[in-house]
Structures are given as structure tokens and as C-alpha cells.
Design an enzyme around this catalytic site. Structure first.
Site, PDB file in Angstrom:
ATOM      1  N   GLY A 147     -16.811  60.208 -54.274  1.00 23.58           N
ATOM      2  CA  GLY A 147     -15.557  59.686 -54.360  1.00 23.58           C
ATOM      3  C   GLY A 147     -14.625  59.563 -53.262  1.00 23.58           C
ATOM      4  O   GLY A 147     -13.454  59.440 -53.454  1.00 23.58           O
ATOM      5  N   THR A 158     -12.415  63.881 -47.158  1.00 23.27           N
ATOM      6  CA  THR A 158     -10.942  64.178 -47.730  1.00 23.27           C
ATOM      7  C   THR A 158     -10.312  64.716 -46.834  1.00 23.27           C
ATOM      8  O   THR A 158      -9.285  64.349 -46.487  1.00 23.27           O
ATOM      9  CB  THR A 158     -11.037  65.204 -48.994  1.00 23.27           C
ATOM     10  OG1 THR A 158     -11.965  64.518 -50.019  1.00 23.27           O
ATOM     11  CG2 THR A 158      -9.897  65.561 -49.588  1.00 23.27           C
ATOM     12  N   GLY A 211     -21.034  58.639 -53.502  1.00 19.86           N
ATOM     13  CA  GLY A 211     -20.840  58.986 -55.305  1.00 19.86           C
ATOM     14  C   GLY A 211     -19.715  60.147 -55.154  1.00 19.86           C
ATOM     15  O   GLY A 211     -19.405  60.374 -56.372  1.00 19.86           O
ATOM     16  N   ALA A 243     -20.564  67.540 -43.997  1.00 21.02           N
ATOM     17  CA  ALA A 243     -19.753  68.759 -43.666  1.00 21.02           C
ATOM     18  C   ALA A 243     -18.529  68.698 -44.747  1.00 21.02           C
ATOM     19  O   ALA A 243     -17.419  69.765 -44.411  1.00 21.02           O
ATOM     20  CB  ALA A 243     -19.446  68.946 -42.175  1.00 21.02           C
ATOM     21  N   ALA A 267      -5.375  69.870 -48.111  1.00 20.61           N
ATOM     22  CA  ALA A 267      -6.624  69.524 -48.748  1.00 20.61           C
ATOM     23  C   ALA A 267      -7.641  69.971 -48.032  1.00 20.61           C
ATOM     24  O   ALA A 267      -7.518  69.611 -46.628  1.00 20.61           O
ATOM     25  CB  ALA A 267      -6.744  68.225 -49.442  1.00 20.61           C
ATOM     26  N   GLY A 317     -12.171  70.307 -48.136  1.00 21.45           N
ATOM     27  CA  GLY A 317     -13.518  69.613 -48.733  1.00 21.45           C
ATOM     28  C   GLY A 317     -14.284  70.603 -49.471  1.00 21.45           C
ATOM     29  O   GLY A 317     -14.094  71.800 -49.336  1.00 21.45           O
ATOM     30  N   GLY A 332     -17.400  69.481 -51.592  1.00 25.67           N
ATOM     31  CA  GLY A 332     -18.604  68.859 -51.920  1.00 25.67           C
ATOM     32  C   GLY A 332     -19.573  69.321 -51.849  1.00 25.67           C
ATOM     33  O   GLY A 332     -20.747  69.445 -52.831  1.00 25.67           O
ATOM     34  N   GLU A 333     -19.937  70.144 -50.682  1.00 25.02           N
ATOM     35  CA  GLU A 333     -21.229  71.010 -50.457  1.00 25.02           C
ATOM     36  C   GLU A 333     -21.253  72.438 -51.250  1.00 25.02           C
ATOM     37  O   GLU A 333     -22.119  72.965 -51.612  1.00 25.02           O
ATOM     38  CB  GLU A 333     -21.310  71.221 -48.783  1.00 25.02           C
ATOM     39  CG  GLU A 333     -21.679  69.848 -48.296  1.00 25.02           C
ATOM     40  CD  GLU A 333     -21.550  70.301 -46.829  1.00 25.02           C
ATOM     41  OE1 GLU A 333     -22.511  70.343 -46.096  1.00 25.02           O
ATOM     42  OE2 GLU A 333     -20.246  70.404 -46.268  1.00 25.02           O
TER      43      GLU A 333
END
Lengths: 158, 297, 781
Positions: free
Chosen positions: C488, C531, C486, C527, C732, C734, C736-737
Site C-alpha cells: 500500500g 511510509t 502490495g 526495511a 509514523a 513502518g 510491514g515486516e
């Protein structure tokens, strides 16, 4: 175990099927007829992932027996788009990234479709009330509200 | 014991007439469970708290889904009327707004397309959302049994958590509410852990109406859920409010009395102390809102 | 190579999976049809949190018609684990948490399996249980794993046999003992968090099939199919090429579908009924009781600063309630250890980060991996310290926050970040300076800020691989092993491939379901690393394919590769201005002059990425050259009000700003920020509750409330800054978390601002807040 022969009109097509008494609409749709777009999230009417329309009104398909619905019209997420054309609501969900993991999405779409049919110009609060029974752990909901608002400007449920 | 997936085996039968019901109950009584919306029963069956050889569906009995209203007698609501049907019905919104308001607080929209007024009242849950309003509207339930029909005041109906005065083989067919006294204003205030949709930690229904006979000029009825074995009214508090001219202090005193009467138990939702304090605060808030509305109208 | 600015990087292209998901076409594990051959199963779970198993009698259950087999742990001595191999598939000698699987029943229908499970007779000898990690770390606590010393363990994890301590990570930096005397102000506190659940909307579901050939296939809702294969293969002695894990789309993971939960149970049951697929689907109630949880934490924190507010020292003890077994738990304690200070520059640090067994469900990874847990205390105590020396919390953070090239707590040099920019943006967005009126007289309003850091917590060498495959019409299939949960990930993979290949984004498809038989290797989808790590692998694979194409065309035109590029599906030459469409040539190649032979052929690019620069840390001091690959940082500022009549909170505005390095897809970052803010807010009110006998009291959505659509903040202001790192695709990293790590303490700080009460324990229930408010009023009377 008593088996009932019933027919359901699913997304406009009549389907005959045999169900035991204790089979919920959720399991009849998924296991008997292969309409797996309708999701099983809690089987207790709390998460809304299994929401479908019965004669146009949203219900938790996990809390309805299939045998109770003999002859009734059921709409599932598979019945929204026609000939490859998304409804304005589906389009808005896709355009606004109101979808993440996608597990709650079918139920959200069904609740919101029913909302737009009974109230084509809902306020943000109307949307919150209508989608209260549809849980989402990914999106934070704002995109979903925005998508329903966008759809209401673009022709509503259909 | 954890809930099971799906529903256990049972036979589903649809009752076409009350006689169907009594006959089946007589023949196979112990095995039969009566089904209305199923929103609670199915969950209880998954949890292993209920089981049945036969689920007998009462929704399709004549009159079970009807709502009728007369100026003289008030409203009669079939036991299988769903909460959404009830909430949107013009006779309900025009004359019994507090019922509509209460119905909208139950669960969520799709659940209310199945959940019924009869089910909500017959479950006799201490937290039933329809019950405080039903009590302050002084409703009566129509019960149907092999020996005929009888009518019972709602305050006699609940006898304990999950327990009603229904006799064996008897079931609810309708709930009747007399027209509220003229000029009446009602509010149902509900507190849950989420903004909406939760079970009530405390719910308070207040009905107020002008009454020149009492010193206060206004009479209140107060119904409270979730904080005693059954949903209850607080007559001593209602009397106290009638006795003297109204003021914030009187409302506060009355709310404090309501809190004293409440007898919550500690559960996973809230502590005893919090529940009691919330009886106090919600009662005050409800009284205050109804009072202001009465003054302004 | 191409020199122009990337055209797709930084574009908010549409998600690759959006249309599938809005039309009901997206396939999750439970949606796969298996036909009448499918068997169903149920697990028999322990009713005790700690007990010895005296006997298991399955005879009655076996006699029930329709039962095919009943599996117990009797013949299964091997254990499962990731860093510390401590968990049996089915408990056979001892159960260590309420809900632990003891037997598995396979039957022709789910209902028969349910009935048979009730007939399995198990005799237990109940043992004393321990739930609090501090109590459990004491020498006299009931011992959960007497055999701890014999378990296999990774070389960077340090369990203490004879105790319940499964990991003890130490930081010894500078001189803490003497720094206190230089401090103008010292704040001390203890902060607690209960275990909470991930609550994905899709419950854990598996189907396993063991064929007579020895081939085993496992369909599972898994974030990390390769790690799942590795753990189960090792445990059961199956060659990796004989165990195939197929992982369709995941209906929410949040870390809860990263390790092995109940999937090994499905495999073992399938092995007992060769040739027939066996389905194991957890109910919602089992999802609450029988899957891993975010660990509880008790943190003791002491921190001091000089009169200017400069941080001088910190002393920390973290007791993670690891639960009955370790999934990721030990590595969470380790990650919490080497990042123990939070995003602050602190010269003197002494820290002990312990993972301790308790009789709770298996403690594991949840979005943030130890960071939400430690930031809960850290970000409140920083406010306390700031208050003591009379500094504004924002100013205090700007002064002390970590900066690029700082030597951080583990001795490593901080990778490029701009935390100050995040703090400034977040505080500005909620008008930090402005005291605002509540929206109603019965409410109090307050503002709070909290900052965070988090590094991907992994072994030093987790790899990613990718394959880019052209089709005849120059459409592209990208194959990866990282999962779409979810967040992406597939969209970003497609974007990176399209950018590198010079083809339209719409012509790229990411292949799924993931399948360990066909998909290239990916360590895990955890983690916030896809990306960055998978992105690097996809970029490399696409570069490889691109080079193959350009070599063929350069040869064909007799030009230099450096003069060519690919744009919009055409190879073009800057020099000769010739053009060559990609379609057909990417499969059939190009003919030589006069068709005297051909050159080129099917184009398949391969690429991989593995960090090679992470070093070990000294076991006594926790110091090393490079503990982690990099950090992501961010700030959240909250404007909220409290209802004085009910104790209920409402977040009016949350500003959430992170340094993402480079935004590959800005809108997907925003969706993470928004979803994370609500997840973080919800987590502040969540608690998995247990009674005295260890039983879970709230295993349902009724009593384990997660945020509904009516509970969300009135406004979420998302933003990011871009300070590129050197080892990520276009810089880039990450995010997400990170987006939920400090939400709870930001709320707690705002709550303090509103009502002057500090809440050191989660959850922030209205009940608790109201009663504390009343107590305060009574005290002040």
C-alpha cells in the site's frame, strides 16, 4: 510441429487463433491474444493464479491445451466488469482491501465467481474449499473470505 | 534436473473411436502417450519424466464421460469422468458416498474439473486418493485393447509404484462398482501437511456393514494408501475384526496390526515412523467413526 | 501553515491500485508485450553444491537452429554485491550452490532455449560441501571463498579472510563474566532455523535490451530499481544514465526482489545480442532453487536474571548460514548483532553475530531482516527463564521490556515506543489469564506470547526523493521511486500528498511503473521504511508545491502566506475570505491586474529525506550514539490447540499489536497485521529441504507448502498503539515486516503451554510434534 487453427469464445467474443499442440490455454491467452490478466504462477496446477472459467467452470489454464478447447467459452478476469461496472465480487475485493500485490487476484476472482454461481450463499467453509487452489502470500486470506461473503449478500457473481 | 517452462513439443490428437486408438498405437506405438485430464501427465512432462511424440486424447471416446447406475449391477463410471462430476453425481452421493468424499480431497476444485477417475487410478500412485475407496468398494476396471475388452478386479490392477497391469496398447474405459452390502457406511480419512488439498501422508478408507454371520456383527473393509508400493487392503486385519465382538480394544488391536502391515518409505513429506503411527491412528479413527455410525443407524 | 487537524491522515482511504488489480489491468513485468523481436533465454544451472568448473563446451548447443548466443562467465571477471562484492554473474571457476547459474542460452523460442541448455557440456570437479553454519565457521571447514580478502567491502562490515566468516559483529557491553554470579536463574539453549523461501506468487522475471547506442534497458520485477541499477552498473561498468531499470508492479517481494537475483544475467545475455530484447522468466521450480533465501540460523543463548526476575546478562552467538554469496547477508548479521537482545533492557551483554558462507542458495533479506531468526530463540528462552523463577511470561516481559529513553544494547537511547501497551492489549485479546478447554477431547490447548523489536536495517544514509506535479485541472501526479509490492505504499504516498496539498485524495495519482530514467531516487523498498522515509519525502515535495501555490496567490491578492490555506482544491484566505480554485492556475499561473503580465506557472514540488543522525558503531564493542533511526515494537499472543492423534496445530486466535507511531491508513495497517500473522504462522512450518548432495528436495508448491486459505487462524485480532516518533510523517513509522517477526516463537510458546514440550528447531511439522508427544508419553509411563 503441427499448428492448429482453432477458435475460442473469449469473454463473449469469438477469437480465431493458431496454436501449436503443446500450447496451454494460459499461453494462448497471454501470448497469442494479450489477455494478460490471467497470471502464470507455477504451470503445475498448484497456485491457481491462472484460473479461468471454461464453459463456466474454473480450471487451471496452465493444465489445459488450447487445442482441446476449440469452440468453447472462456471467461477471464477481463470479462468480469462490463461497461466499467465492477461485479459485486470485484467491488467487494476493492472495498475490503482483499487485494495486496494483486498477482493472485484474477485467479481468486475467477474461482470465487464460479463458486457464487453454483452456490450463491456460501458458508466460510464453502469458500475455503472453493478457493483452496488459489494461493496468496500477502493477505492472509481472511479479507478474501470476507469479500466473497460480502459479494454473496450484494448480488453474487454478477 | 529442474522442471522446464511450458510443455515440450508434441502433436495432439483426439481419438474418436477405440479403433482410432488401436490403429495409432499400432502405427506409432512408442511415441504415443494417452491423455485424460492431463493434471499429472503435463506436470510429469514439465519435470522431464515423461515425453511423447503424440498425445492421444481419450476423453472424447464414446462412454468415457458417462455414469450409469442400476440397482442390480451397481455403478459404471467412465474413465474420463472428472472428479467434480463424480463427486456431485446423485447416483454417487446416494450409493457410493465414500467415492464422493474421496474425490473432494484431491488437490483443489479447479484441478478436479480436469482430473479424472481413470487418471487417478491409472497413475498407480501409492498416494492416489481414489484408490482406497475404490478398493474397499471392490471395484473392477474395464480395459480395452486390440484383443478386445477385459475386466479386472482393482486389487489386481496395481503392480507397483506407477505400474499397472495394463498391457501394451490397452487403456481403461470405465470403473464398475457393485452396490455395497446393504447398510454399508464408508469413511475416507486423509492426513496431509495442510488441512486440505495436500497429497496424502496417509489415507485410510473404511467401509463397514452389518453381517450377522460373523461374531462381530459387522464386517469392515480397510484400504490404505501412501504407505506401501501400492494402495492396499489389510485382509488379516479385516478378519481379526470380524472374529470377536467389537470393542475399542479390538479396534486398537486391529489398527496396530494395520500399522505392522504398512511399509512406508521416508520421503520429503514424512518420516517412516510418523507414517506408521498415522496408519494406526487413522485406521482406529476410521473404524471408530464407521462403527458408531453403524450402531446409531 | 495550516494548523487544523489533518483530515486524510488516519483515514482508511481506498487503495490507489485496487481497481486496476481487480479488473486485470495491473501490469506486471511478464505482461508487457514485446512483439516478434523478443528472444527467450534459459539459465544452465549447477547440479553440484560445491565444485570447480573444469571446462564448459557450448559448441553443440550453439549449433541448434534458433540459438542466438550462449553466455558464460569466462569473460566476466567483475563481481556483484551490496555490502560485500563477492558474487559472479555466471560462475566461471567454481560453483558454490546447487542451482547456481553457469551459462545463459538465448534463442528464438523458449523451447529451443530449453533444448540448447541441455546441450551445454560442463565438466565439474566436485568439492566437499558444508551446509551447517557452525561447522562452516570452523578453521578446517571447506573454504568457499579463498579470495575473500580481495573482495570490496563496505566500511562497516568485517569479513575474516582465510575462513568462511563474512561478517563478525561484536557487542561488548557491561561485564557479562561477573554478572552470572548475581543471577538467581540462568537459562541456556541452542535454537535452529532452516533456510526458507520468500515465495512471491510472481516469479522473478526480467527483460533486457542492449541497444547499439549503448543504452541498456532492464524491465524487472524489482523492489528496488535504483539499487538494482547501481549494483549492475557498477559491476558491468555501465554509466548509471545509460542503464535504465523499469519496474512495474511487483507480484509479491518480501525481500526476495530487493537485491539482484538473476537480472544481471539477463543484461549480460542482452549485451551479446544487441538490439533485441531478451526475456528471462524463472519457473516456479527455479524460484525455489535459484533465488535468495532467508538464511538459516543457529543461535546459542545464555540469559540470567535476579530473584525479582530482572534481566542481568545475556551471552549470545549467532551463526547465520549465509549461503554461497552475500546479498544482504552480512548486514543481516550486523542488524542481528546490534539488536541481539530483542526488545529487552539488559545491562550486560556479550554477543557475536556471524555471517558464515555455506553451500546453500544465496542468503538474503526476508521480511524482518534477521529479526524473525533471532526472536525464534530469544522469545522462547525468555519463557524458559520466566518459568525457572516462577514468573508469568506476560509479567516477565512487562518487567523487562525496553522503554522509551532506555539505553539499549548498542548504547543508543531508545526512541519513543510503548511496548507495554502492546503486551497488555495482545494478552488481553486472547484472555491470557484464562485457562481454556480444548474444542475436542483429542486436543490440548495452550497460550503463548512473544514480543519483538526491529529497526530499519540500512546504511546510515539511505535517501528518498519525491516529486509532486500538478496537471491543468489541479489533479496531481506524485512521482516516487519506492515500489508498490502490495503493502500500500502508493496509497500512503497519495494520502500524504493530498493532505499536504489540500486536494481531494481521488485527484492524486501515483505514477508507475517506476523508471530510473524518470522516477525520483529511492534507496530501496525494504526495511519497512517507505511510509516513514518516502512519506517524509512526499510530504516535503507536497509542502514545496503548496508553498509555490500560496506564494503566487498571496502575491496576487497582496496578502500574507500565513493567512492562506488550501482546502478541497481551493486556496482560501482566513483574512479576506477570498477563494481561488487551483485548476488552471497551477499550470498557467495568475494574471496581474488588467492582464499586465502573469505570475506563477507550472507547479512542481520536490522533496527529499535522508536520515543524517545515524552514527558508526565501535567495531570491538558495537557501541555508538545512534545505531539506527528508530525501532518499531509489538506483541503477539497466540491461543492454539494440538491434535494429539496427528500432531497438527491449529491457531484459534492470534492477537497482534504493534506501535506504529501514527496510523496514516489504519485499514492498510490491519491488512499488514493479518497477512503478516498468516505469513508468520506459515513460516513456522516451512523448510527448504536439501539432500546430502545439496540438491533441493522440495522445489514446488506440492512439497514446499505455504499456508492455504484453509490453514488460517480461526481468528486474527489486529490492533495498534500510536506513540509518535519525531522523524516520521505525523510521527509514523513502518510495520510491514514486524507483523511476522515473532509469530513462530509465539506459537512455540503456546505449544509448550499446551503439551509441555519445547521445540528449539523449526519447522514445527506435525510429524515432529507427534513423535515428540509420543516420546514424552512413553517417558512419563
Amino acid at each position: 510441429m503441427v499448428i492448429h487453427q482453432i477458435s475460442l469464445i473469449i469473454n463473449g467474443t469469438e477469437e480465431g487463433l493458431q496454436v501449436p499442440s503443446n500450447m496451454t490455454l494460459l499461453h494462448a491467452l497471454r501470448d497469442k491474444l494479450g489477455f494478460t490478466g490471467t497470471k502464470n504462477g507455477c504451470e503445475a496446477g498448484e497456485c491457481g493464479a491462472c484460473t479461468v472459467l471454461v464453459d463456466g467452470e474454473p480450471m487451471n489454464s496452465c493444465l489445459v491445451l488450447a487445442v482441446e478447447l476449440n469452440g468453447r467459452e472462456i471467461t477471464t478476469v477481463e470479462g468480469l466488469a462490463e461497461n466499467g461496472k465492477l461485479t459485486p465480487l470485484q467491488q467487494a475485493f476493492a472495498d475490503l482491501n482483499a487485494v495486496q500485490c494483486g498477482y493472485c487476484t484474477p485467479g481468486m476472482l475467477m474461482s470465487a465467481t464460479a463458486l457464487l454461481r453454483r452456490n450463491p450463499q456460501p458458508s466460510e467453509v464453502d469458500i475455503q474449499e472453493a478457493l483452496l487452489g488459489n494461493l496468496c502470500r500477502c493477505t492472509g486470506y481472511q479479507r478474501i473470505i470476507d469479500a466473497v461473503l460480502k459479494a454473496s449478500r450484494n448480488g453474487g457473481a454478477k | 534436473m529442474l522442471a522446464r517452462p511450458g510443455l515440450p513439443d508434441f502433436e495432439y490428437m483426439k481419438a474418436e473411436s477405440p479403433q482410432d486408438v488401436f490403429r495409432l498405437l499400432e502405427e506409432r506405438g512408442g511415441e504415443v502417450k494417452l491423455l485424460m485430464g492431463g493434471t499429472d501427465l503435463f506436470v510429469q512432462m514439465r519435470d522431464g519424466n515423461e515425453s511423447a511424440g503424440i498425445l492421444l486424447d481419450l476423453k472424447y471416446l464414446p462412454g468415457m464421460k458417462d455414469i450409469s447406475y442400476t440397482k442390480k449391477k451397481g455403478i459404471k463410471i467412465g474413465a474420463a469422468v472428472t472428479l467434480n462430476q463424480l463427486s456431485a453425481h446423485p447416483d454417487v452421493t446416494n450409493h457410493f458416498q465414500i467415492l464422493s468424499q474421496s474425490a473432494d480431497t484431491v488437490g483443489n476444485y479447479q484441478l478436479r474439473n480436469r482430473a479424472t477417475l481413470g487418471g487417478n487410478l491409472c497413475n498407480a500412485s501409492p498416494s492416489a486418493d481414489m484408490a482406497p475407496a475404490a478398493l474397499v468398494l471392490e471395484g473392477e476396471v474395464s480395459l480395452s485393447g486390440p484383443d478386445g475388452e477385459r475386466v479386472m478386479a482393482l486389487d489386481q490392477f496395481w503392480v507397483g509404484p506407477g505400474k499397472t497391469a495394463l498391457k501394451e496398447y490397452e487403456f481403461m474405459t470405465a470403473v464398475c462398482f457393485p452396490n455395497p452390502p446393504s447398510g454399508a457406511v464408508g469413511r475416507y480419512l486423509k492426513l496431509g501437511r495442510s488441512k486440505m488439498g495436500d497429497l496424502a501422508i496417509v489415507g485410510v478408507a473404511v467401509l463397514g456393514y452389518p453381517d450377522p454371520e460373523v461374531p462381530a456383527g459387522i464386517r469392515f473393509r480397510i484400504g490404505i494408501n501412501s504407505t506401501a508400493p501400492t494402495v492396499y487392503r489389510v485382509p488379516q486385519v479385516e478378519e481379526l475384526l470380524a472374529k470377536a465382538p467389537l470393542s475399542d480394544d479390538i479396534l486398537r488391536q486391529a489398527s496396530g496390526e494395520a500399522m505392522k502391515v504398512s511399509a512406508p518409505i521416508e520421503d520429503v513429506r514424512a518420516t517412516v515412523l510418523y507414517q506408521k503411527k498415522m496408519v494406526n491412528n487413522l485406521t482406529f479413527k476410521g473404524l471408530k467413526e464407521v462403527w458408531s455410525q453403524l450402531i446409531n443407524s | 501553515m495550516k494548523n487544523s487537524e489533518p483530515s486524510l491522515i488516519g483515514q482508511s482511504v481506498r487503495r490507489t491500485d485496487a481497481i486496476d488489480k481487480v479488473t486485470g489491468c495491473a501490469v506486471f513485468v511478464d505482461d508487457i508485450p514485446f512483439g516478434p523481436n523478443l528472444l527467450h533465454s534459459r539459465l544452465v544451472r549447477s547440479p553440484h553444491p560445491h565444485a570447480l568448473i573444469r571446462s564448459i563446451n557450448t559448441k553443440k548447443a550453439e549449433r541448434l537452429p534458433g540459438v542466438r548466443t550462449i553466455v558464460t562467465g569466462k569473460e566476466l571477471s567483475a563481481r556483484l554485491g551490496l555490502y560485500l562484492i563477492d558474487r559472479p554473474i555466471f560462475a566461471s571457476e567454481r560453483v558454490r550452490y546447487y542451482g547456481e547459474p553457469v551459462a545463459g542460452v538465448v534463442a528464438t523460442t523458449e523451447n529451443i532455449a530449453v533444448e540448447a541448455a541441455k546441450l551445454v557440456e560442463i565438466e565439474y570437479e566436485v568439492l566437499p560441501a558444508v551446509y551447517d553454519p557452525v561447522e562452516s565457521a570452523q578453521p578446517d571447514a571447506p573454504l568457499l571463498h579463498p579470495d575473500l580478502g580481495s573482495y570490496t567491502v563496505a566500511n562497516f562490515i568485517f569479513p575474516e579472510p582465510g575462513t568462511n566468516i563474512s561478517e563478525n559483529f561484536k557487542i561488548r557491553k557491561g561485564d557479562v563474566e561477573t554478572c552470572w554470579s548475581d543471577c538467581e536463574a540462568i537459562a541456556e539453549g541452542q535454537f535452529r532455523l532452516p533456510p526458507i523461501e520468500h515465495v512471491p506468487l510472481e516469479t522473478h522475471t526480467s527483460i533486457a535490451l542492449s541497444e547499439k547506442s549503448g543504452q541498456i534497458t532492464l524491465w524487472a520485477s524489482s523492489q528496488s530499481p535504483f539499487a538494482m541499477r547501481d549494483m549492475i552498473a557498477q559491476c558491468l561498468g555501465i554509466p548509471h544514465n545509460k542503464l535504465r531499470v523499469i519496474a512495474p508492479l511487483v507480484g509479491g517481494g518480501f525481500g526476495g526482489k530487493a537485491g539482484v537475483t538473476m537480472e544481471a544475467c539477463a543484461v549480460v545475455m542482452a549485451q551479446a545480442v544487441e538490439g533485441r530484447p531478451v526475456k528471462l522468466r524463472l519457473t516456479r521450480e527455479e524460484e525455489f532453487v535459484g533465488t535468495s533465501v532467508r538464511q538459516s540460523l543457529v543461535s546459542d543463548i545464555k540469559v540470567g536474571c535476579d530473584k525479582d526476575g530482572t534481566l542481568l546478562g545475556m551471552e549470545l552467538t549467532y551463526y547465520f548460514g549465509g549461503g554461497a554469496y552475500n546479498d544482504y547477508g552480512v548486514n543481516i548479521a550486523r542488524a542481528a548483532g546490534y539488536s541481539c537482545t530483542g526488545p529487552y533492557d539488559v545491562p550486560n551483554v556479550k554477543a557475536d553475530s556471524l555471517c558464515v558462507y555455506t553451500n546453500h542458495p544465496v542468503g538474503s533479506a526476508m521480511r524482518g531482516f534477521g529479526m524473525p531468526e533471532i526472536h525464534w530463540g530469544l522469545e522462547q528462552i525468555m519463557d524458559q527463564l520466566a518459568e525457572q523463577i516462577g514468573m508469568d511470561p506476560v509479567e516477565f516481559r512487562l518487567k523487562n521490556c525496553v522503554r522509551t529513553d532506555d539505553e539499549i544494547v548498542s548504547g543508543m537511547k531508545m526512541t519513543p515506543i510503548d511496548l507495554e501497551a502492546c503486551i497488555e492489549k495482545a494478552s488481553k485479546a486472547i484472555k491470557w489469564e484464562k485457562k481454556e478447554k480444548p474444542t475436542a477431547p483429542n486436543k490440548k490447548r495452550g497460550k503463548g506470547i512473544a514480543i519483538m523489536w526491529k529497526a530499519p536495517a540500512m546504511p546510515p544514509n539511505p535517501g528518498s526523493a519525491a516529486v509532486v506535479r500538478f496537471n491543468e485541472d489541479a489533479t496531481v501526479n506524485v512521482e516516487v521511486g519506492g515500489q508498490e509490492l502490495g503493502q500500500g505504499a502508493f496509497t500512503v504516498a497519495a494520502q500524504i500528498a493530498a493532505e499536504m496539498l489540500g486536494v481531494p485524495y481521488e485527484s492524486v495519482t501515483v505514477s508507475y511503473p517506476l523508471d530510473t530514467k524518470y522516477s525520483p531516487y529511492e534507496w530501496q523498498t525494504v526495511a519497512s521504511r517507505l511510509t516513514w522515509s518516502m512519506g517524509n519525502a512526499v510530504k516535503a515535495a507536497a509542502a514545496d508545491a503548496r508553498t509555490q501555490i500560496l506564494e503566487t496567490v498571496a502575491d496576487h491578492w497582496d496578502e500574507e502566506i500565513d493567512d492562506l490555506t488550501i482546502e478541497d482544491g481551493l486556496v482560501i484566505s482566513f483574512k479576506s475570505e477570498r477563494e481561488q480554485p487551483l485548476d488552471k492556475m497551477v499550470i498557467y499561473g495568475l494574471p496581474n491586474e488588467d492582464f499586465e503580465g502573469w505570475k506563477g506557472g507550472p507547479v512542481i514540488g520536490r522533496g527529499h529525506f535522508m536520515p543524517t543522525y545515524v552514527t558508526n558503531l565501535d567495531p570491538e564493542t558495537g557501541q555508538g550514539t545512534r545505531a539506527v533511526v528508530h525501532y518499531t515494537v509489538g506483541a503477539q499472543a497466540v491461543d492454539l490447540e494440538v491434535d494429539l492423534e496427528t500432531g497438527q496445530l491449529e491457531v484459534l486466535n492470534i492477537a497482534s499489536v504493534y506501535d506504529v507511531g501514527r496510523a496514516i491508513n489504519p485499514d492498510l495497517i490491519m491488512t499488514q497485521i493479518e497477512g503478516g500473522a498468516v505469513h508468520g504462522m506459515s513460516s513456522a512450518f516451512e523448510e527448504l529441504k536439501f539432500n546430502e548432495s545439496g540438491e533441493v528436495l522440495n522445489p514446488s508448491f506440492v512439497d514446499y507448502r505455504i499456508a492455504t486459505i484453509a490453514d488460517i487462524p480461526r481468528k486474527i485480532h489486529g490492533d495498534y498503539v500510536e506513540t509518535p516518533i519525531d522523524d516520521g510523517p505525523w510521527g509514523a513509522r513502518g510495520v510491514g515486516e514486524h507483523v511476522m517477526v515473532q509469530t513462530a516463537p509465539a506459537i512455540a510458546n503456546a505449544l509448550y503451554d499446551a503439551v509441555g514440550i519445547r521445540f528449539s528447531d523449526l519447522p514445527l511439522s506435525a510429524d515432529k510434534i507427534y513423535l515428540a508427544l509420543e516420546e514424552k508419553i512413553n517417558r512419563e509411563k
